[in-house]
Design an enzyme around this catalytic site. Sequence first.
Site, PDB file in Angstrom:
ATOM      1  N   TYR A 294       0.781  -1.340  -0.049  1.00  0.00           N
ATOM      2  CA  TYR A 294      -0.051  -0.121  -0.040  1.00  0.00           C
ATOM      3  C   TYR A 294       0.813   1.171   0.105  1.00  0.00           C
ATOM      4  CZ  TYR A 294      -4.392   2.509   1.071  1.00  0.00           C
ATOM      5  OH  TYR A 294      -5.519   3.225   1.011  1.00  0.00           O
ATOM      6  N   TYR A 344      -5.836   5.353  -7.159  1.00  0.00           N
ATOM      7  CA  TYR A 344      -6.169   5.239  -5.954  1.00  0.00           C
ATOM      8  C   TYR A 344      -7.510   4.963  -5.753  1.00  0.00           C
ATOM      9  CZ  TYR A 344      -6.800   6.495  -0.999  1.00  0.00           C
ATOM     10  OH  TYR A 344      -7.022   6.546   0.220  1.00  0.00           O
TER      11      TYR A 344
END
Length: 394
Positions: A294, A344
Amino acid sequence: MKSFSGQAAVVGIGATEFSKDSGRSEWRLAAECVNLALQDAGLTPNDVDGMVLFTMENNPEIAVARALGIPELKFFSRIPHGGGAAAAPLQQAAIAIATGVAEVVVVYRAFNERSGHRFGSGPPPFAYVTTTDQEYRNWINPYGLLTPAQQEAMFARRYMWQYGATSEDFGRVSVLSRKHAATNPKAWFYERPITLDDHQNSAMIADPLRLLDCCQESDGGQAIVVTSVERARDLVPNPAVIVAAAQGIGPQQISMSSYSRRDIVSMPEVELVARQLWQQAGITPNDVDAAILYDAFTPMVLLQLEEYGFCGRGEAADFIREGNLELDGRLPVNTHGGQLGEAYIHGVNGVAEGVRLIRGTSVNQPNKRVENVLVTGGTAVPHSALVLRTDGIS
């Protein structure tokens, strides 16, 4: 105790285009990506009987079920903590399937995070509601820590001081993500790589984080379909088996700002998740062939490399400089371009890339055989992660 490890697999992935202005509602984005994921799995809405979402998802399961004609849902749940939840819905789906609660579970995340409310613009409306969930803001907002970048800059600066890392070390993560995005036609930054000089010359957002240390704001949707391994084998040639999935909250955990810990650049919640993953999957970090880490902010990639045991404390900068994250390196990372380069979508698009790596269909597929892939959720918040494995690997 019966384990859910190896009982469920991902059989479908589907995404809308990733953009800065989708021109349609978040509800429609959600319905579109779920429909595409079901098509990828060779299933129909009639097959779906479970859904797991983020608490931050604005498109409830009842609305998406109506839109797609899903007749009934036997299982539905939600996971909090934003990007920290990226892998947790897969854990819930796997548990539901392993225990017979549901047979086909869909996970999706859809939002207009660029053309709608932008996380980087400051606290969302719910942050101003006086609830216990938001009380931590009383301790950080008065000091100007209003956005995720400002909050995570505190960790980054301390890490630099403690271990001697530099802005260039963070920049190498960004350069690599954009390198992979440049060859990914679905990435927003397709055909737009950057250099380390580009990173160093980008605007300072929250010292020491520069613009190119920060992930994108994107519009789009991503969905994942999970079912039993037995059924998966009849649907797709290379199901991605969920052999481990875990969540973790550490001591003195505060969302994005656990500054009261003795060492603020350690992330015990990540170490807790790592410990569970290796035990469930029966592997060590040395057995992981690729990772989707991430990357909302570049420094957190370095911290994850250390917490997951790929290198020692303070050694991540050297680990990256040595080329270990490249496609021909020890641990290829974020082969889709990550949230820095592709989009994103709160990390759910990273789960999809993990599936592609298992299938052997990533546009940046490593040359070596990929059997175990680590996919992580957001950091500096309650954390989650999973390990996907090729079918038939003991």
